[in-house]
Each structure stands twice: as structure tokens, then as C-alpha cells.
Design an enzyme around this catalytic site. Structure first.
Site, PDB file in Angstrom:
ATOM      1  N   PHE A   1     -30.647 -12.472 -65.005  1.00  0.00           N
ATOM      2  CA  PHE A   1     -29.189 -12.371 -65.163  1.00  0.00           C
ATOM      3  C   PHE A   1     -28.576 -11.263 -64.316  1.00  0.00           C
ATOM      4  O   PHE A   1     -27.366 -11.258 -64.099  1.00  0.00           O
ATOM      5  CB  PHE A   1     -28.835 -12.125 -66.647  1.00  0.00           C
TER       6      PHE A   1
ATOM      7  N   ARG B   1     -27.515 -16.994 -68.559  1.00  0.00           N
ATOM      8  CA  ARG B   1     -26.466 -16.066 -68.980  1.00  0.00           C
ATOM      9  C   ARG B   1     -25.357 -15.911 -67.937  1.00  0.00           C
ATOM     10  O   ARG B   1     -24.290 -15.396 -68.238  1.00  0.00           O
ATOM     11  CB  ARG B   1     -27.091 -14.706 -69.290  1.00  0.00           C
TER      12      ARG B   1
ATOM     13  N   SER C   1     -38.204 -10.410 -66.493  1.00  0.00           N
ATOM     14  CA  SER C   1     -38.951  -9.460 -67.331  1.00  0.00           C
ATOM     15  C   SER C   1     -40.460  -9.707 -67.266  1.00  0.00           C
ATOM     16  O   SER C   1     -40.910 -10.796 -66.877  1.00  0.00           O
ATOM     17  CB  SER C   1     -38.490  -9.613 -68.777  1.00  0.00           C
TER      18      SER C   1
ATOM     19  N   CYS D   1     -33.042  -3.730 -61.504  1.00  0.00           N
ATOM     20  CA  CYS D   1     -34.488  -3.495 -61.597  1.00  0.00           C
ATOM     21  C   CYS D   1     -34.845  -2.215 -60.872  1.00  0.00           C
ATOM     22  O   CYS D   1     -35.889  -1.625 -61.108  1.00  0.00           O
ATOM     23  CB  CYS D   1     -35.244  -4.660 -60.992  1.00  0.00           C
TER      24      CYS D   1
ATOM     25  N   GLU E   1     -38.960  -0.163 -70.707  1.00  0.00           N
ATOM     26  CA  GLU E   1     -37.845  -0.330 -69.774  1.00  0.00           C
ATOM     27  C   GLU E   1     -36.584  -0.465 -70.622  1.00  0.00           C
ATOM     28  O   GLU E   1     -36.498  -1.359 -71.475  1.00  0.00           O
ATOM     29  CB  GLU E   1     -38.047  -1.598 -68.934  1.00  0.00           C
TER      30      GLU E   1
HETATM   31  P1  NAD Z   1     -35.793 -12.605 -68.408  1.00  0.00           P
HETATM   32  O1  NAD Z   1     -37.252 -12.547 -68.171  1.00  0.00           O
HETATM   33  O2  NAD Z   1     -35.312 -12.568 -69.809  1.00  0.00           O
HETATM   34  O3  NAD Z   1     -35.193 -13.949 -67.764  1.00  0.00           O
HETATM   35  C1  NAD Z   1     -35.488 -14.318 -66.441  1.00  0.00           C
HETATM   36  C2  NAD Z   1     -35.626 -15.831 -66.374  1.00  0.00           C
HETATM   37  O4  NAD Z   1     -36.747 -16.247 -67.153  1.00  0.00           O
HETATM   38  C3  NAD Z   1     -34.412 -16.565 -66.904  1.00  0.00           C
HETATM   39  O5  NAD Z   1     -34.096 -17.617 -66.030  1.00  0.00           O
HETATM   40  C4  NAD Z   1     -34.852 -17.046 -68.269  1.00  0.00           C
HETATM   41  O6  NAD Z   1     -34.250 -18.275 -68.626  1.00  0.00           O
HETATM   42  C5  NAD Z   1     -36.352 -17.192 -68.123  1.00  0.00           C
HETATM   43  N1  NAD Z   1     -37.071 -16.870 -69.368  1.00  0.00           N
HETATM   44  C6  NAD Z   1     -36.792 -15.892 -70.245  1.00  0.00           C
HETATM   45  N2  NAD Z   1     -37.676 -15.869 -71.251  1.00  0.00           N
HETATM   46  C7  NAD Z   1     -38.541 -16.873 -71.010  1.00  0.00           C
HETATM   47  C8  NAD Z   1     -39.703 -17.350 -71.685  1.00  0.00           C
HETATM   48  N3  NAD Z   1     -40.123 -16.809 -72.822  1.00  0.00           N
HETATM   49  N4  NAD Z   1     -40.359 -18.390 -71.154  1.00  0.00           N
HETATM   50  C9  NAD Z   1     -39.948 -18.941 -70.012  1.00  0.00           C
HETATM   51  N5  NAD Z   1     -38.865 -18.521 -69.331  1.00  0.00           N
HETATM   52  C10 NAD Z   1     -38.168 -17.506 -69.809  1.00  0.00           C
HETATM   53  O7  NAD Z   1     -35.139 -11.442 -67.543  1.00  0.00           O
HETATM   54  P2  NAD Z   1     -33.615 -10.987 -67.513  1.00  0.00           P
HETATM   55  O8  NAD Z   1     -33.298 -10.291 -68.789  1.00  0.00           O
HETATM   56  O9  NAD Z   1     -32.749 -12.088 -67.074  1.00  0.00           O
HETATM   57  O10 NAD Z   1     -33.654  -9.910 -66.320  1.00  0.00           O
HETATM   58  C11 NAD Z   1     -33.947  -8.562 -66.520  1.00  0.00           C
HETATM   59  C12 NAD Z   1     -35.369  -8.246 -66.155  1.00  0.00           C
HETATM   60  O11 NAD Z   1     -35.606  -8.643 -64.811  1.00  0.00           O
HETATM   61  C13 NAD Z   1     -35.674  -6.745 -66.177  1.00  0.00           C
HETATM   62  O12 NAD Z   1     -36.950  -6.559 -66.720  1.00  0.00           O
HETATM   63  C14 NAD Z   1     -35.648  -6.350 -64.700  1.00  0.00           C
HETATM   64  O13 NAD Z   1     -36.413  -5.211 -64.378  1.00  0.00           O
HETATM   65  C15 NAD Z   1     -36.215  -7.578 -64.079  1.00  0.00           C
HETATM   66  N6  NAD Z   1     -35.831  -7.675 -62.679  1.00  0.00           N
HETATM   67  C16 NAD Z   1     -36.780  -7.396 -61.754  1.00  0.00           C
HETATM   68  C17 NAD Z   1     -36.461  -7.426 -60.407  1.00  0.00           C
HETATM   69  C18 NAD Z   1     -37.488  -7.105 -59.378  1.00  0.00           C
HETATM   70  O14 NAD Z   1     -37.281  -7.475 -58.225  1.00  0.00           O
HETATM   71  N7  NAD Z   1     -38.566  -6.446 -59.737  1.00  0.00           N
HETATM   72  C19 NAD Z   1     -35.154  -7.768 -60.007  1.00  0.00           C
HETATM   73  C20 NAD Z   1     -34.213  -8.071 -60.999  1.00  0.00           C
HETATM   74  C21 NAD Z   1     -34.564  -8.021 -62.333  1.00  0.00           C
END
Ligand code: NAD
Length: 522
Positions: free
Chosen positions: A171, A199, A248, A303, A403
Site C-alpha cells: 500500500f 488498500r 511485509s 520501507c 518494524e
Molecule cells: P502486506 O504484506 O500487508 O501487503 C502486501 C501485498 O501482499 C498486498 O497486495 C496484500 O494484498 C498481500 N497480502 C497481505 N497479506 C497476505 C497474506 N497473508 N497472504 C497473501 N497475500 C497477502 O504489506 P503492506 O502493509 O501493504 O506494506 C507494508 C510493508 O511493505 C512493510 O513491511 C514495508 O517495509 C514493506 N515494504 C518493503 C519495501 C522494500 O522494497 N523492501 C518497499 C515497500 C514496502
């Protein structure tokens, strides 16, 4: 026809500039270059984080719709692969121009759905646009190699697309992260299925509309929606050859292992705990401003947010001065003039962040600046957490181990540079680190000895531009970080190599006996 069915019925000149939502329009799937209303009975309500007003309903796309998206991408692949690289480059040039033209419109969608300030949302778009701009140089980036390996015999290598590839996006960067995939995957000849975050899918929908306008044929870019069920479909669909995931650790580790077990290529960028070591000899004013901006910008939901300050020696006295700067930041609706940070993404995120602040208090840290309970007057119903600074934190505390992903800076004190490096290296994440110093020898030691993939020297958020690659390590990536996003590794991820060895000789073989030994070509 495209624009009429696009999300929020926006156009390049008409888009939201306030948090008022005139009409709630459902988000559609995008298949075969058409916005198609979902037939699902399951919808995810998307609320503006600044007001909690309903903005749109996002479908949990049905199995038929998900299959239709993959059918479309599969059908489009042979013809798209057969286009010349110059043709694809030409479309990419048009796409870049259209994204630039629609820059504010994309940013407005991000501010409304995600909450970040309009200026920051423009940065989100720009960092993605730069990936597309770099992809325009594909004609020199994708060339193969050739060597005459024996007389009249040469080996050539080619990079070929994989087929249908997918992206599962988080998101926090609704434009930048889909644009880590769309330009590179398509310019190298793949077709794709993108699942934006449920989201805030609006920016991806605009990017889809612009892709069709730029001339991408039907089926090259498809957008589907949903959450875990949609992800499972992507993970198990054999026609999808590669998955790009950003999000995540919880979701990413699962996606990496299930996707890999199903024989797919997976690149996965995960969570972080980005540290910053501050040395007494640094340019103090620059450091304090940079740290404050990097900790609280985007409400700490990057991130690469600088979330963990390691104050070396006498700099431990500087925390109150950071608090002064943080207090001066304006927390407000993202469309408001002068807003420095917006709300966090959801009421659940706010509750989690506040819980972590409470845990620090309970575990003996000092809450130097407390953002709990703050809210801008005009937006009483948003998910607000003001800038928070927690001092005297130790590595065993929950607020250090987790985090936080909110506007919270945790500060630890150490006596020396060695202690700072040891502390950082002990942390399981390895996304970004920064060091503030004016001493070249200190900076050199820090960058060599620190175990994180992206190092800033007097730079608080060292996200590499797209001619480099995003190089987090340790627990911030899955699979040991073998497949990093964008840059040369990005092109490698979306292509497979083919090597062709050929022998062309006018001369007769001169013998009637076949050779059965392994050819050595020497
Ligand atoms: P998230 O993991 O909740 O969601 C990311 C995607 O995964 C979404 O499309 C969601 O629908 C899907 N998803 C969520 N839970 C799932 C599950 N149990 N099974 C299958 N799919 C699932 O992450 P978020 O809250 O949208 O983003 C924030 C996180 O992303 C933070 O931890 C941040 O550090 C990380 N992030 C990392 C980078 C990087 O390049 N390292 C960049 C941006 C964000």
C-alpha cells in the site's frame, strides 16, 4: 470509453483536490485493455485515511475474472514477444510522456486513497516514472554477447521474455512499486497481471488507462484485485512464470516459498528497520533536518523510513533538538497546503503503532515526543499519529525489535562507532542504513563494515535510482536477495537467457567417420 470507466472518473485535467468524495465508484478489473466491473459478491471498502470516508469498493476478483486476466496475458504474449524491441521502446516513450502529463492526477489518487501529502505523492509517481524512463534505454540494455568459439563456429546469447509475469504490490507506494514491474516486464517482451494493494489501487488503474493510450496491445497489462485469495491464485497458476512481491515479511516469506515451490521465479522485498548512526563530527544542522524528514515523512510508512537512530557519544544530547524539529512539522490532510505528514493507512495501523509506543513506555524507554491523541482540527476522524520520539531504547525492547511503520523514531545511545556498527549488524533486517559524519575515514569504515544493502553517507534515504538496483539484504529480502528489483538485475529477472552455438562452413567434413567424443572446440 476508457476514461469514462476509469476510477473516480478522473482525467488529466480533472481529479480530486480535496478529501471530499463526490461519488463512490467501484474499482474495476482491467482485462484486455478494458475496465470491467467485477461480478464478485465480496468487496473491500476503501476509506480515505484522513477522513475514513468511503472512497471506493475494491473487488475480491472471482476465479473466473482471475483466469480471464491470465488468459488475456497468455493470448497476448506470442505477438507481443514477436514485436521488435524498437517498437516496444516507442510505446514506452509514449507511456513515459503520458505518466508525466498525468503526474498530478496520479498523485491526487494516492493522496486520497493512501493519505500521503500531495507533494510526497508526486515523489512516489516520479520515482516510478524514472523506472519507465530508464526502461526506454532497453535497446542498449538487452544486447547479448557473441564469441567465435572455434573456427567457423560462434556462440551468441540472447535474453528472451518469460511469458506471463505477476506483481503483488504493497500500500505504501501505490505508483512507484507497480512501476518497478510494468515498464521492465513489458519492454522486455513479457505480459503481466498486476495485483495492486487492496488498500489503494487507484494509481495502478490510472497507469493501466495510460498504458492502453500509449499503445500497449490488449492483454499486455492486466489488473486484478483482492487480498490473500487472489495472491494464492497467482501463486498456484502454472501459466504465471514469475512473481514480483513487495510488502511485509509475513506475506512475503509465504509468497516466496509457495511461489518458488511451484517453480516460479520470485523476487521479494520485505520489511525493514533502518538505522542511522550519528557521529559528533557531522554537519549537525544537515543531519538533524535529514533525520527528521526521513523519520516522519510519509508518516514513517516507507520501507526506507529512517526509524532507528543510533546516537554515538555526545550526540545522545541531540535527541531533544530532533524533537523540536519534529514538533514543527504540520500533520494534516494530504491536500492541505503546507502539510508535512498525513495519516497512517488504517485505524488498525494506528492502534498497532500506539500499542508499540505504549510498550516502550512500559519497558522503560523515555517518550520524548508523544504523537498519541494528536489530530488536525479539520479531520477529526482520520487515522492520526503525530511524530513520536522514543529515547533511551535498548535492543531488547519491543519497539526496537518490531518494524513500527509509523511516524515513530526510536533512539539508542552507544559510546563509539564500533558499537554503532555492531548494533546495526546484529539487527536481522538489512534494508537501509545511514551514517552522518564529515570524516572520510569514518564514512569509509562504516560503509565497508556495515551489513545492510543500501548505505547512505550523509544521505538519510539511500534508495538507488533505477540505473542501479534496490539492494536490501538479510531479512529485508526473501531468497537471499538473488533477484533484486530494477536496474540490470531487474532485466535479468524478467528474461531468460538463450545461447545459440552455430557452425557455418563451406568446407567438406573430409571424413566419413562420425566423432563420438565430447567436442572440446579447442
Ligand atoms: P502486506 O504484506 O500487508 O501487503 C502486501 C501485498 O501482499 C498486498 O497486495 C496484500 O494484498 C498481500 N497480502 C497481505 N497479506 C497476505 C497474506 N497473508 N497472504 C497473501 N497475500 C497477502 O504489506 P503492506 O502493509 O501493504 O506494506 C507494508 C510493508 O511493505 C512493510 O513491511 C514495508 O517495509 C514493506 N515494504 C518493503 C519495501 C522494500 O522494497 N523492501 C518497499 C515497500 C514496502
Amino acid at each position: 470509453q476508457l476514461q469514462a470507466s476509469a476510477q473516480l472518473a478522473t482525467t488529466s485535467t480533472s481529479y480530486p483536490t480535496t478529501h471530499e468524495v463526490p461519488e463512490v465508484i467501484n474499482t474495476h478489473n482491467f482485462i484486455d485493455n478494458k475496465f470491467i466491473p467485477s461480478k464478485t459478491s465480496q468487496w473491500i471498502d476503501l476509506h480515505d485515511p484522513a477522513t475514513n470516508n468511503l472512497v471506493t469498493r475494491v473487488p475480491q476478483s472471482t476465479s473466473e475474472e482471475l483466469t480471464a486476466a491470465v488468459d488475456s496475458a497468455e493470448k497476448a504474449f506470442p505477438a507481443w514477444k514477436a514485436t521488435s524491441v524498437l517498437h516496444r521502446q516507442g510505446i514506452m516513450f509514449k507511456y513515459v510522456a503520458l505518466i508525466r502529463e498525468n503526474w498530478d492526477r496520479l498523485a491526487a489518487s494516492i493522496t486520497l486513497e493512501q493519505g500521503k501529502t500531495f507533494a510526497d505523492a508526486r515523489g512516489d509517481v516520479l520515482r516510478g516514472l524514472q523506472v519507465a524512463e530508464t526502461a526506454c534505454g532497453i535497446t542498449t540494455q538487452i544486447t547479448g554477447e557473441v564469441l567465435e568459439v572455434a573456427k567457423d563456429m560462434e556462440t551468441r546469447s540472447y535474453r528472451e521474455p518469460l511469458g506471463v509475469v505477476a506483481a503483488i504490490c504493497p500500500f505504501n507506494f501505490p505508483a512507484m512499486i507497480p512501476l518497478w514491474t510494468i515498464p521492465i516486464a513489458t519492454v522486455t517482451g513479457n505480459t503481466c497481471v498486476i495485483k495492486p494493494s487492496e488498500r489503494d489501487p487507484g494509481a495502478t488503474m490510472i497507469l493501466a488507462e495510460l498504458a492502453a493510450q500509449a499503445g500497449f496491445p490488449e492483454g499486455v497489462i492486466n489488473i486484478v484485485h483482492g487480498a490473500a485469495k487472489t495472491v494464492d491464485f497467482i501463486l498456484d497458476e502454472p501459466r504465471i512464470k514469475a512473481i514480483s512481491f513487495v510488502g511485509s515479511n509475513k506475506a512475503g516469506e509465504y509468497i516466496y516459498s509457495r511461489g518458488s515451490a511451484n517453480g516460479k521465479r520470485v523476487q521479494a522485498n520485505l520489511g525493514a528497520k533502518n538505522h542511522c548512526a550519528v557521529l559528533p563530527d557531522c554537519n549537525k544542522n544537515h543531519a538533524l533536518n535529514a533525520i527528521t524528514g526521513a523519520a516522519f515523512g510519509a508518516a514513517g510508512q516507507r520501507c526506507m523510513a529512517l526509524s532507528t537512530l543510533v546516537l554515538v557519544g555526545e550526540t545522545k544530547e541531540w535527541a531533544p533538538q530532533i524533537a523540536e524539529r519534529a514538533k514543527a512539522l504540520s500533520m494534516n490532510g494530504g491536500f492541505e497546503k503546507g502539510a508535512d505528514l498525513g495519516p497512517v493507512i488504517s485505524p488498525q495501523a494506528k492502534e498497532r503503532i500506539e500499542g508499540l509506543i505504549a510498550s516502550a513506555e512500559k519497558e522503560g524507554a523515555t517518550i520524548l515526543l508523544d504523537g498519541r491523541g494528536q489530530k488536525p482540527e479539520k479531520y477529526p476522524n482520520g487515522n492520526w499519529v503525530g511524530p513520536t520520539i522514543i529515547a533511551n531504547v535498548t535492543p531488547d525492547m519491543t519497539c526496537y525489535k518490531e518494524e513500527i511503520f509509523g511516524p515513530v523514531l526510536v533512539c539508542l545511545n552507544v559510546p563509539t562507532l564500533d558499537d554503532a556498527i555492531a548494533l546495526i549488524n546484529k539487527n536481522e533486517y538489512g534494508n537501509g542504513v545511514a551514517c552522518f559524519t564529515t570524516n572520510g575515514a569514518t564514512a569509509t569504515r562504516f560503509q565497508k563494515e556495515v551489513e545492510a544493502g543500501q548505505v547512505g553517507i550523509n544521505v538519510p534515504i539511500p534508495v538507488p535510482l533505477p540505473m542501479f538496483s534496490f539492494t536490501g539484504n538479510k531479512k529485508s529480502v526473501a531468497g537471499g536477495g538473488a533477484n533484486t528489483f530494477y536496474g540490470k538485475p531487474g532485466i535479468q529477472f524478467y528474461t531468460q537467457q538463450k545461447t545459440v552455438t552455430s557452425f557455418w562452413s563451406g568446407a567438406d567434413a573430409g571424413s566419413s567417420k562420425a566423432s563420438v567424443n565430447m567436442p572440446t572446440q579447442s
